[in-house]
Write a protein that holds these residues in place. Structure first.
Motif, short mmCIF file in Angstrom:
data_model
loop_
_atom_site.label_atom_id
_atom_site.label_comp_id
_atom_site.label_asym_id
_atom_site.label_seq_id
_atom_site.Cartn_x
_atom_site.Cartn_y
_atom_site.Cartn_z
N SER A 76 0.84 -1.19 0.00
CA SER A 76 0.00 0.00 0.00
C SER A 76 0.88 1.24 0.00
O SER A 76 1.98 1.26 0.56
CB SER A 76 -0.94 0.02 1.21
N LEU A 77 0.38 2.28 -0.66
CA LEU A 77 1.06 3.57 -0.74
C LEU A 77 0.02 4.64 -0.51
O LEU A 77 -1.06 4.59 -1.11
CB LEU A 77 1.71 3.73 -2.12
N ARG A 78 0.33 5.58 0.35
CA ARG A 78 -0.67 6.59 0.66
C ARG A 78 -0.03 7.95 0.86
O ARG A 78 1.12 8.07 1.30
CB ARG A 78 -1.44 6.21 1.92
N LEU A 79 -0.79 8.98 0.54
CA LEU A 79 -0.47 10.34 0.94
C LEU A 79 -1.20 10.58 2.25
O LEU A 79 -2.43 10.47 2.30
CB LEU A 79 -0.93 11.34 -0.12
N TYR A 92 4.74 4.23 2.60
CA TYR A 92 4.68 2.97 1.88
C TYR A 92 4.78 1.81 2.86
O TYR A 92 5.59 1.84 3.80
CB TYR A 92 5.84 2.87 0.89
N LYS A 93 3.95 0.78 2.64
CA LYS A 93 4.04 -0.46 3.40
C LYS A 93 4.13 -1.62 2.43
O LYS A 93 3.27 -1.76 1.53
CB LYS A 93 2.83 -0.63 4.34
N GLY A 94 5.18 -2.43 2.58
CA GLY A 94 5.42 -3.52 1.65
C GLY A 94 4.63 -4.77 2.00
O GLY A 94 4.00 -4.85 3.06
N ASP A 250 -4.88 -5.02 5.66
CA ASP A 250 -4.51 -3.66 6.04
C ASP A 250 -5.62 -2.72 5.57
O ASP A 250 -6.59 -3.13 4.92
CB ASP A 250 -3.14 -3.28 5.47
N LYS A 251 -5.49 -1.44 5.91
CA LYS A 251 -6.60 -0.53 5.65
C LYS A 251 -6.87 -0.35 4.16
O LYS A 251 -8.03 -0.24 3.73
CB LYS A 251 -6.33 0.81 6.33
N TYR A 252 -5.82 -0.31 3.34
CA TYR A 252 -6.05 -0.15 1.92
C TYR A 252 -6.85 -1.33 1.36
O TYR A 252 -7.85 -1.16 0.65
CB TYR A 252 -4.72 -0.01 1.18
#
Length: 262
Positions: A76-79, A92-94, A250-252
Motif C-alpha cells: 500500500s502507498l498513501r499520501l 509505503y508499506k510492503g 490492512d486498511k487499503y
C-alpha cells in the motif's frame, strides 16, 4: 527450539525484501463492532500502565496504478494529510506475513512534502503530470524507501502510479504502554472510506479497528522482539474482555474490498 535473533533477522530481511531492519513494522489488528468501540476506549483508559497519548483526526489518499498493481502485490502507498492537510507525507508499506496473529511488514515514510502541493488553492492535491511518485521518491524519500518500493513493485510499476482511488478519514485514539527500550502503541480507529469513482464519490463506508503495534524509539528490532511476550499478553487481555475478530487486511485492502464491485 526458538529461533535466534540473528536467524530471525536474516529471515525478516529475506521475507520482507529489505536491508535495514529499523523499517520492520510489528502489529496486530482486530475488527471492532461500532457498539463496542466506546467500551474498548474506556477499558484502555482504565487499564493499569496504559497512557492516553492523543486523539487525532487526519486522512489518507491511497495511491495505485490504474490496474491496481499495489493492491494485487499486497502493498500500500498513501499520501497522509496531517495538521488539517497542511503537512503531507508519502508512506509505503510492503507485502508482509502473519505469524501467531501478528503482522510483520516493512513501512517507510518520506520527509514532509514541500513544493508538491499548492496550499490554500482549489488544487491542494498531487498533479501527477507535474510531480510523479518517482520524482517524489527522488526528492523527498530516503534511499531505503525508494529501493524497497522498486524492489517490491518494479521500477515500471512505480512510474505508473497515477491513481488515487480511495480516501480514508480517521478518528484515532492513541495510547502507549512503556517498557523502557520499547513500547506498545495500542490505538482505536474509526475509519470513513470513500471510493473516487469516475462519476464522483462512492457512498461512504465505515468501520472500526483496534491496532496494537510494538515500537522502539530508535527502531531497534532487537528491542521490539525482547518485548513480544508483553505484546501477546496485552492482546490476550483485550481478547478476553472483548469478542474481537482478527483483521487479516490492512486498511487499503479492507477499504478496497468494500468497493471491489465498483
Amino acid at each position: 527450539m526458538p529461533m535466534s535473533f540473528d536467524a530471525l533477522a536474516r529471515s525478516l530481511k529475506r521475507r520482507l525484501a529489505i536491508d535495514d531492519l529499523r523499517f520492520v513494522e510489528i502489529e496486530c489488528k482486530k475488527r471492532v463492532l461500532p457498539e463496542e468501540s466506546s467500551e474498548l476506549k474506556k477499558w484502555l483508559e482504565k487499564r493499569k500502565g496504559v497512557k492516553h497519548r492523543k486523539s487525532a483526526f487526519f486522512f489518507d489518499q491511497f495511491l495505485d496504478t490504474e490496474s491496481g498493481s499495489l493492491l494485487r502485490a499486497g502493498a500500500s502507498l498513501r499520501l497522509r494529510y496531517k495538521r488539517g492537510g497542511s503537512a503531507v507525507y508519502l508512506q509505503y508499506k510492503g507485502p508482509g506475513f502473519t505469524r501467531d496473529g501478528v503482522l510483520y511488514r516493512s513501512e517507510f515514510s518520506s520527509a514532509r512534502l514541500t513544493g508538491v502541493f499548492l496550499e490554500e488553492s482549489r488544487h491542494d492535491i498531487v498533479h501527477f503530470t507535474d510531480a510523479t511518485v518517482d520524482s517524489i521518491l527522488r526528492g523527498h524519500a530516503s534511499t531505503e524507501m525508494a529501493d524497497a518500493m522498486r524492489r517490491h513493485l518494479g521500477a515500471g510499476v512505480v512510474r505508473r502510479i497515477t491513481s488515487g482511488p480511495i480516501i480514508a478519514l480517521y478518528q484515532k485514539e492513541k495510547f502507549e504502554v512503556d517498557f523502557g527500550s520499547a513500547f506498545l502503541e495500542p490505538s482505536l480507529d474509526r475509519v470513513f472510506a470513500f471510493h473516487i469513482a469516475k462519476k464522483g464519490l462512492h457512498p461512504l463506508s465505515t468501520f472500526c479497528e483496534f491496532e496494537n503495534e510494538i515500537k522502539a524509539g530508535d527502531g531497534s528490532l532487537r528491542a521490539k522482539l525482547e518485548h513480544m511476550d508483553e505484546m501477546h499478553d496485552f492482546n490476550a487481555a483485550v481478547e478476553k474482555r472483548f469478542d474481537l475478530r482478527r483483521e487479516p487486511l490492512d486498511k487499503y485492502h479492507r477499504c478496497a474490498s468494500f468497493f471491489a464491485e465498483s
